[in-house]
Each structure stands twice: as structure tokens, then as C-alpha cells.
Design an enzyme around this catalytic site. Structure first.
Site, PDB file in Angstrom:
ATOM      1  N   LYS A 178      34.374 -24.953 -54.637  1.00  0.00           N
ATOM      2  CA  LYS A 178      34.864 -26.248 -55.145  1.00  0.00           C
ATOM      3  C   LYS A 178      34.777 -27.373 -54.117  1.00  0.00           C
ATOM      4  CE  LYS A 178      38.197 -24.799 -58.655  1.00  0.00           C
ATOM      5  NZ  LYS A 178      39.577 -24.869 -59.132  1.00  0.00           N
ATOM      6  N   ASP A 227      40.735 -30.270 -63.047  1.00  0.00           N
ATOM      7  CA  ASP A 227      41.972 -29.509 -62.771  1.00  0.00           C
ATOM      8  C   ASP A 227      43.176 -30.452 -62.787  1.00  0.00           C
ATOM      9  OD1 ASP A 227      40.974 -26.921 -62.486  1.00  0.00           O
ATOM     10  OD2 ASP A 227      40.570 -27.154 -60.343  1.00  0.00           O
TER      11      ASP A 227
HETATM   12  P1  NAP Z   1      43.299 -21.536 -52.026  1.00  0.00           P
HETATM   13  O1  NAP Z   1      42.622 -22.845 -51.788  1.00  0.00           O
HETATM   14  O2  NAP Z   1      42.773 -20.299 -51.407  1.00  0.00           O
HETATM   15  O3  NAP Z   1      44.856 -21.714 -51.549  1.00  0.00           O
HETATM   16  C1  NAP Z   1      45.728 -20.625 -51.575  1.00  0.00           C
HETATM   17  C2  NAP Z   1      47.148 -21.107 -51.280  1.00  0.00           C
HETATM   18  O4  NAP Z   1      48.031 -19.974 -51.422  1.00  0.00           O
HETATM   19  C3  NAP Z   1      47.354 -21.631 -49.854  1.00  0.00           C
HETATM   20  O5  NAP Z   1      48.316 -22.661 -49.871  1.00  0.00           O
HETATM   21  C4  NAP Z   1      47.885 -20.386 -49.138  1.00  0.00           C
HETATM   22  O6  NAP Z   1      48.678 -20.675 -48.010  1.00  0.00           O
HETATM   23  C5  NAP Z   1      48.770 -19.803 -50.206  1.00  0.00           C
HETATM   24  N1  NAP Z   1      49.035 -18.378 -50.002  1.00  0.00           N
HETATM   25  C6  NAP Z   1      48.164 -17.348 -50.162  1.00  0.00           C
HETATM   26  N2  NAP Z   1      48.786 -16.173 -49.886  1.00  0.00           N
HETATM   27  C7  NAP Z   1      50.069 -16.488 -49.537  1.00  0.00           C
HETATM   28  C8  NAP Z   1      51.205 -15.720 -49.161  1.00  0.00           C
HETATM   29  N3  NAP Z   1      51.145 -14.374 -49.081  1.00  0.00           N
HETATM   30  N4  NAP Z   1      52.361 -16.366 -48.912  1.00  0.00           N
HETATM   31  C9  NAP Z   1      52.446 -17.714 -49.001  1.00  0.00           C
HETATM   32  N5  NAP Z   1      51.407 -18.507 -49.356  1.00  0.00           N
HETATM   33  C10 NAP Z   1      50.223 -17.899 -49.621  1.00  0.00           C
HETATM   34  O7  NAP Z   1      43.405 -21.217 -53.582  1.00  0.00           O
HETATM   35  P2  NAP Z   1      43.457 -22.250 -54.810  1.00  0.00           P
HETATM   36  O8  NAP Z   1      42.105 -22.495 -55.311  1.00  0.00           O
HETATM   37  O9  NAP Z   1      44.317 -23.400 -54.388  1.00  0.00           O
HETATM   38  O10 NAP Z   1      44.208 -21.364 -55.921  1.00  0.00           O
HETATM   39  C11 NAP Z   1      45.558 -21.002 -55.776  1.00  0.00           C
HETATM   40  C12 NAP Z   1      46.056 -20.298 -57.029  1.00  0.00           C
HETATM   41  O11 NAP Z   1      46.000 -21.183 -58.127  1.00  0.00           O
HETATM   42  C13 NAP Z   1      45.245 -19.056 -57.433  1.00  0.00           C
HETATM   43  O12 NAP Z   1      46.134 -18.063 -57.850  1.00  0.00           O
HETATM   44  C14 NAP Z   1      44.420 -19.534 -58.612  1.00  0.00           C
HETATM   45  O13 NAP Z   1      44.152 -18.496 -59.537  1.00  0.00           O
HETATM   46  C15 NAP Z   1      45.371 -20.558 -59.238  1.00  0.00           C
HETATM   47  N6  NAP Z   1      44.656 -21.586 -60.008  1.00  0.00           N
HETATM   48  C16 NAP Z   1      44.971 -21.723 -61.323  1.00  0.00           C
HETATM   49  C17 NAP Z   1      44.322 -22.696 -62.071  1.00  0.00           C
HETATM   50  C18 NAP Z   1      44.644 -22.830 -63.528  1.00  0.00           C
HETATM   51  O14 NAP Z   1      43.849 -23.452 -64.245  1.00  0.00           O
HETATM   52  N7  NAP Z   1      45.768 -22.337 -63.988  1.00  0.00           N
HETATM   53  C19 NAP Z   1      43.369 -23.554 -61.478  1.00  0.00           C
HETATM   54  C20 NAP Z   1      43.097 -23.401 -60.118  1.00  0.00           C
HETATM   55  C21 NAP Z   1      43.751 -22.404 -59.390  1.00  0.00           C
HETATM   56  P3  NAP Z   1      48.043 -20.745 -46.516  1.00  0.00           P
HETATM   57  O15 NAP Z   1      47.448 -22.133 -46.398  1.00  0.00           O
HETATM   58  O16 NAP Z   1      49.203 -20.505 -45.632  1.00  0.00           O
HETATM   59  O17 NAP Z   1      46.992 -19.656 -46.443  1.00  0.00           O
END
Ligand code: NAP
Length: 270
Positions: free
Chosen positions: A63, A99
Site C-alpha cells: 500500500k 480505506d
Molecule cells: P501494519 O501497517 O502492519 O500495522 C500494524 C499495527 O499493529 C502497528 O501499529 C503495530 O504496532 C500494531 N501491532 C502489531 N502487533 C502488535 C502487538 N502484539 N501489540 C501491540 N501492537 C501491535 O498493518 P495495517 O495495514 O495497519 O493493518 C492493521 C490491522 O487492520 C490488520 O489486522 C488488518 O487486517 C486490519 N485492516 C482492516 C481493514 C478493514 O477493511 N476492516 C482495512 C485495513 C486493515 P508497532 O508499530 O508497535 O509494530
């Protein structure tokens, strides 16, 4: 009409079922393909998209990097720093972010208000950037907490948001009207929550994780009598807005919901 999803991995995505349901409901002939694209193949994949596709969605891990390969980027996607939808028009690739408005459409559909409300976003990844941007644009007062503080700081500096540090997390949670989990904590894991046990806000809890449909955070919030919303509405609405960008047609959102729910159900059975 050839559509698709660029990501790595993409095999369990709900988007093909959702978009093919929308194509059928609109009476359009077309396909939506899951295009497994390892990072080293991103450039080549975009050349193929430019030649053959009307549009594609973009998901993890592309992305942000995909911005380097596009001919045009919408102001919204530029401000968020991420593209989840590409429209191909006369051989040009135009990047959008659905999004952010998709998240807001989910809140609007559920009757959840955010204007002048105190919103606390947990997380600072790609989804957090879209959610925080959308809430700020919608008139909320947005604060951000993230496990890695430097990422939250960067997001807050870029968008003019309030940073919540670890010692102030409990007070920020208890003082907010709307808490949104955008971390991946809880994804395919009903036993994990991004918050310590017993710590909840006073009003609404949204978790953008959609698998499982009710995460542990949402279950605890529901048991405490709070209003809850899962991640499915954001998923469906970001898809619906992308579909409209590609086709110029407002899709049958209920058909998209049904396809996504069926996909989630079969994923939990298999
Ligand atoms: P990303 O860029 O990889 O970011 C992941 C986030 O989660 C970071 O803030 C990370 O913190 C945090 N994190 C991961 N493991 C953690 C833990 N054990 N404890 C605390 N914080 C933790 O991912 P993303 O693209 O933003 O997506 C995040 C989530 O949103 C995913 O589950 C995805 O499926 C969901 N999502 C849903 C939609 C929808 O349409 N519903 C759309 C997009 C994404 P750090 O910075 O500390 O690593």
C-alpha cells in the site's frame, strides 16, 4: 472488465467474492483476480495491470510502496501516504485511498457519530493512518497510541494529532468517546486484546479486525454495555467505493456484505 487485488499473500482475501458479487448484481461481465505479488514483482505486476486491467485493489505489503509507480495520486491518498485502489484510465495508473472514506461510511451506516468527539486510535500502521485521517477530516479530536511510540509520534506530527504515551494510556482510554483498534492484535486470535483487562472507554468501541467478527476487545466492550462495531463494514465500504471508482456504478452493498460473510464463515469452518 478485468479487476483484481495485488498483495502478498492474497489467497484468503474476501475481495474476489465481494467484487464478483457486485459485478453480478450490476449485470456487468467481468472477473476479479487475486494477484499474488511478492515485493520483487511489484513493478512488473503494475505493468501488467496498466496493459490489461480496468483497476485493482492494493493490500499488504504494497500500500505504501506502490505510490512510487503511479502516474497520479489523489490528494487524500497522498496525505494518508497509502493507496488501496488503482484506477487504470487510458494506460495511466491513478492511486486512491478508499480505506478512509470506507471507515467513515461504516460508522455512518451504524449511526455512530464522531464530529466533535474524542477519538483514540490504537495503532500507527497503514490502517491507522487512514482511520486517523478520516476521523480528523470528519471533525473528531484524534489521539493516537501505539506500542512503538516513535511510529505514533511520526503519525501525530504528520497529521497534527495528539500523542498518547504509555503512562497516559489508561486515562486516554477512560476519557475518550470512541476507541478504534487498528492494530493487528486479535486477528485470527479471539484470546488477545490490545488493551489490558478491564480498561475500556465510556462510549463506542470499533475494531477494524474482521476475522473473527467479534474480537475479544469487542466482546469485553459488549459485556460492559458499550456500543460496538467490527471491521466488516469498513472492508465492504472500502470495496464498494473502489467498485464505484472503476465502474461509475454504485454497487449492491448488501450483495457485497453477503459474499463477505459467506467467505468469513467458510474460512472459519476450513
Ligand atoms: P501494519 O501497517 O502492519 O500495522 C500494524 C499495527 O499493529 C502497528 O501499529 C503495530 O504496532 C500494531 N501491532 C502489531 N502487533 C502488535 C502487538 N502484539 N501489540 C501491540 N501492537 C501491535 O498493518 P495495517 O495495514 O495497519 O493493518 C492493521 C490491522 O487492520 C490488520 O489486522 C488488518 O487486517 C486490519 N485492516 C482492516 C481493514 C478493514 O477493511 N476492516 C482495512 C485495513 C486493515 P508497532 O508499530 O508497535 O509494530
Amino acid at each position: 472488465m478485468k479487476l483484481g487485488l495485488i498483495g502478498f499473500p492474497v489467497e484468503h482475501s474476501l475481495s474476489p467474492a465481494m467484487h464478483e458479487a457486485a459485478l453480478r448484481a450490476a449485470g456487468l461481465e467481468g472477473t476479479y483476480l487475486a494477484l499474488e505479488t511478492p515485493p520483487a514483482f511489484l513493478r512488473a505486476r503494475l505493468q501488467e495491470v496498466r496493459r490489461e486491467f480496468a483497476g485493482v485493489n492494493v493490500t499488504v505489503p504494497h500500500k505504501e510502496r506502490v505510490l512510487d509507480y503511479l502516474d497520479e495520486i489523489s490528494p487524500e491518498a497522498r496525505a494518508i501516504g497509502a493507496v488501496n485502489t488503482i484506477v487504470c484510465a487510458q494506460g495511466r495508473l491513478i492511486g486512491h485511498n478508499t480505506d478512509a472514506p470506507g471507515f467513515i461510511s461504516g460508522l455512518d451506516e451504524a449511526g455512530i457519530s464522531y464530529r466533535n468527539k474524542k477519538a483514540l486510535v490504537l495503532g500507527a500502521g497503514g490502517a491507522a493512518r487512514a482511520v486517523a485521517y478520516a476521523l480528523k477530516k470528519g471533525g473528531a479530536q484524534v489521539a493516537v497510541y501505539n506500542r512503538t511510540q516513535s511510529r505514533a509520534e511520526a503519525l501525530c506530527n504528520a497529521m497534527g494529532l495528539r500523542l498518547v504515551t504509555e503512562p497516559l494510556l489508561a486515562a486516554a482510554v477512560q476519557g475518550c468517546d470512541l476507541l478504534i483498534n487498528t492494530t493487528s492484535v486479535g486477528l485470527k486470535d479471539p484470546s488477545s486484546s490490545p488493551l489490558p483487562p478491564g480498561l475500556l472507554p465510556r462510549g463506542v468501541v470499533v475494531d477494524i479486525v474482521y476475522n473473527p467478527p467479534t474480537t475479544r476487545l469487542l466482546l469485553e466492550a459488549q459485556q460492559a454495555g458499550l456500543i460496538i462495531l467490527g471491521g466488516l463494514p469498513m472492508l465492504v465500504w472500502q470495496g464498494a467505493l473502489a467498485f464505484e471508482l472503476w465502474t461509475g456504478i454504485k454497487p449492491d452493498v448488501q450483495a457485497m456484505y453477503e459474499a463477505a460473510r459467506a467467505g468469513l464463515q467458510s474460512a472459519s469452518i476450513s
